[in-house]
Design a protein around this motif. Sequence first.
Motif, PDB file in Angstrom:
ATOM      1  N   HIS A  50       0.870  -1.173   0.000  1.00  0.00           N
ATOM      2  CA  HIS A  50       0.000   0.000   0.000  1.00  0.00           C
ATOM      3  C   HIS A  50       0.907   1.223   0.000  1.00  0.00           C
ATOM      4  O   HIS A  50       2.124   1.101   0.145  1.00  0.00           O
TER       5      HIS A  50
ATOM      6  N   CYS B 206      -4.723   5.810  -0.134  1.00  0.00           N
ATOM      7  CA  CYS B 206      -3.732   4.810  -0.527  1.00  0.00           C
ATOM      8  C   CYS B 206      -3.306   5.157  -1.946  1.00  0.00           C
ATOM      9  O   CYS B 206      -4.131   5.346  -2.823  1.00  0.00           O
TER      10      CYS B 206
ATOM     11  N   GLU C  20      -1.170   3.299  -3.807  1.00  0.00           N
ATOM     12  CA  GLU C  20      -0.630   2.136  -4.522  1.00  0.00           C
ATOM     13  C   GLU C  20      -1.806   1.235  -4.840  1.00  0.00           C
ATOM     14  O   GLU C  20      -2.503   0.791  -3.917  1.00  0.00           O
TER      15      GLU C  20
ATOM     16  N   CYS D  18      -3.931  -1.451  -4.837  1.00  0.00           N
ATOM     17  CA  CYS D  18      -3.715  -2.607  -3.964  1.00  0.00           C
ATOM     18  C   CYS D  18      -4.826  -3.634  -4.078  1.00  0.00           C
ATOM     19  O   CYS D  18      -4.891  -4.568  -3.293  1.00  0.00           O
TER      20      CYS D  18
ATOM     21  N   HIS E 104      -9.222  -0.629  -3.659  1.00  0.00           N
ATOM     22  CA  HIS E 104      -8.169   0.387  -3.486  1.00  0.00           C
ATOM     23  C   HIS E 104      -8.739   1.803  -3.310  1.00  0.00           C
ATOM     24  O   HIS E 104      -8.321   2.557  -2.442  1.00  0.00           O
TER      25      HIS E 104
ATOM     26  N   MET F 198      -9.852   3.024   0.120  1.00  0.00           N
ATOM     27  CA  MET F 198      -8.882   2.947   1.214  1.00  0.00           C
ATOM     28  C   MET F 198      -8.521   4.347   1.711  1.00  0.00           C
ATOM     29  O   MET F 198      -7.509   4.933   1.345  1.00  0.00           O
TER      30      MET F 198
HETATM   31 CU   LIG Z   1      -4.003   0.166  -0.384  1.00  0.00          CU
END
Ligand SMILES: [Cu+2]
Length: 281
Positions: free
Chosen positions: A208, A243, A245, A247, A251, A254
């Motif tokens: 993340h 976040c 990245e 993920c 995502h 997040m």
């Molecule tokens: Cu993430």
Amino acid sequence: MRRKRGQMDGVVLALLLVLLVLAAAITVAGSKKFGWWLRPLASEHGAAIDRLFVTTLVITGVVFILVQLLLAFLVFRYRGEAGRRAVFYPDNPRLELAWTIVPAVILTMLILSGGRLWSRIQLSSPPPDAFVVEVWGQQFKWAIRYPGKDGKFGRVDMRLISGDNPLGIDTKDPASKDDIFFPAGEGELHVPVNKPVVVYLRSKDVIHSFYVPHFRVKQDAVPGMVTRVWFVPTRKGQFEIACAELCGQGHYTMRGILIVEDEAQVQEWLAQQSTVADLIP
Ligand SMILES: [Cu+2]
């Protein structure tokens, strides 16, 4: 036939122009509503990042506009016409050298100043009295742990992870007793204003990235290791953690909340929270 093609070209050009104006109008209207570019700065080190960001944008922006204008001019100037023949123009070493060396020098300067700034921010050590907290990435929420009164995080072991103990905190470690933790998605990150804050990052599953746009802070949370980022918040308020990245499917959900307040308020809030000793038998 020739005239027909010319008319079609005119229609396409007009459509393109309308599209361009429309895109520009939407962008300007959107920037009025959602704000333009970077979020208002709320950290100490962020000013230097913003300066470099704007410098890069101005340099690349000017080059972009010049190249597009030149392209448009050349397309128009050397358009197909009856009786015109293409010139065979295989190479021009001097010109090629110039357009290789000039961008190379400019890009090298930008990269070097970026690297210098990055190492100044990332490799410098936080002061020993900094406020410390741990943030854990977990699909698709953030978990938080404070070290408690002793200022030390207890040991963690993924084999100890259970429903009651989502971070796998080792309760046999005396340093863990006063730790304060919030399972993924259940807590807000409270930090003091005008004081260095160190965030240690961990992940329970995939990579993340802890991203706080107002702070110009972005650091990966990698499973199996602890990464670190530190900053000095300069403004009180609520800020969004995202976040950065990709993920997994969730995502985009997040998100977390970071609250910056006076240190006394943070300590008062921490004192009201349950500790590991209260929560994990
Ligand atoms: Cu993430």
